[in-house]
Scaffold this active site. Structure first.
Site, short mmCIF file in Angstrom:
data_model
loop_
_atom_site.label_atom_id
_atom_site.label_comp_id
_atom_site.label_asym_id
_atom_site.label_seq_id
_atom_site.Cartn_x
_atom_site.Cartn_y
_atom_site.Cartn_z
N GLY A 46 0.84 -1.18 0.00
CA GLY A 46 0.00 0.00 0.00
C GLY A 46 0.88 1.24 0.00
O GLY A 46 2.01 1.20 0.49
N GLN A 51 2.95 9.88 1.40
CA GLN A 51 4.24 9.19 1.42
C GLN A 51 5.13 9.57 0.25
O GLN A 51 6.32 9.23 0.23
CB GLN A 51 4.04 7.67 1.43
N CYS A 89 5.81 -0.25 7.66
CA CYS A 89 5.49 0.90 6.81
C CYS A 89 6.73 1.31 6.03
O CYS A 89 7.81 1.42 6.60
CB CYS A 89 5.02 2.06 7.68
N LEU A 90 6.56 1.54 4.75
CA LEU A 90 7.70 1.95 3.91
C LEU A 90 8.31 3.27 4.41
O LEU A 90 9.50 3.52 4.21
CB LEU A 90 7.25 2.13 2.45
N HIS A 131 -4.63 1.39 7.33
CA HIS A 131 -3.26 1.91 7.48
C HIS A 131 -3.03 3.07 6.50
O HIS A 131 -2.52 4.13 6.88
CB HIS A 131 -2.27 0.77 7.23
N GLU A 132 -3.45 2.87 5.25
CA GLU A 132 -3.23 3.91 4.23
C GLU A 132 -4.11 5.13 4.48
O GLU A 132 -3.70 6.27 4.24
CB GLU A 132 -3.45 3.36 2.83
N HIS A 135 -2.53 7.36 6.87
CA HIS A 135 -1.54 8.24 6.23
C HIS A 135 -2.19 9.50 5.67
O HIS A 135 -1.62 10.59 5.76
CB HIS A 135 -0.87 7.51 5.05
CO CO Z 1 2.59 3.15 5.79
#
Ligand code: CO
Length: 183
Positions: A46, A51, A89-90, A131-132, A135
């Site tokens: 995701g 991000q 998370c990236l 989660h997204e 963000h």
């Molecule tokens: Co994330």
């Protein structure tokens, strides 16, 4: 639009509150394609606009059943039953956080063409979409930690430092009113 990169904590872009997508145009589909490419290259499941330094309410995800694009997502129903999952998370590399979230959510959203959908997400997909969506509101997995753990983890992450990136990002975030200004 092929110069997108994943912003890392404590980059201030990760804290911006997104604005709704209003123009479902060619610029948007190019942005979405670039975000999807970056997600797959980064081996993520995701990726949200914040991000990559964009203040737009849009995310891409693929928890294993194909690419989904969600613009202006809103949760309309959530299951009372919650389960925990160790989430990574990236943008916060090197740590995972056990996050307690509803097992199932119903989400109203638009795709990159502006068409409306109402879909129920379950299992991993439910976790990813929540989660997204976090963000898109400027919330990160570390915000789900207890305050003491969060203090030590965020201090460690800040020490690793992304200071030059932070400065660049603030310019990107604040420049222009439309995503096309940042291509
Ligand atoms: Co994330």
């Amino acid at each position: 639009m092929n110069s997108l990169e994943v912003k890392k904590y404590p980059d201030s872009c990760l804290r911006i509150k997104t604005r709704p997508v209003e123009d479902f145009d060619k610029d948007l589909s190019e942005t979405v394609a670039a975000m999807a490419d970056l997600m797959y290259v980064s081996q993520g499941i995701g990726l949200a606009a914040t991000q990559v330094g964009l203040g737009l309410s849009i995310l891409v995800m693929d928890p294993g059943d194909g690419l989904a694009v969600l613009a202006n997502p809103r949760i309309t129903e959530r299951s009372s039953k919650k389960t925990r999952l160790e989430e990574g998370c990236l943008s916060v590399p090197g740590i995972t956080v056990s996050v307690n979230r509803p097992e199932e959510v119903k989400v109203r959203y638009q795709d990159e063409r502006g068409e409306f959908f109402l879909k129920t997400f379950t299992g991993l997909a439910a976790k990813v979409v929540q989660h997204e969506m976090d963000h898109l509101a400027g919330t990160l997995i570390i915000d789900h930690m207890d305050p003491v753990s969060r203090f030590f983890v965020s201090r460690k992450l800040r020490k690793n430092g992304f200071k030059t990136e932070k400065r660049t990002c603030e310019v990107v975030c604040n420049a222009g009113k439309r995503h096309s200004d940042r291509t």
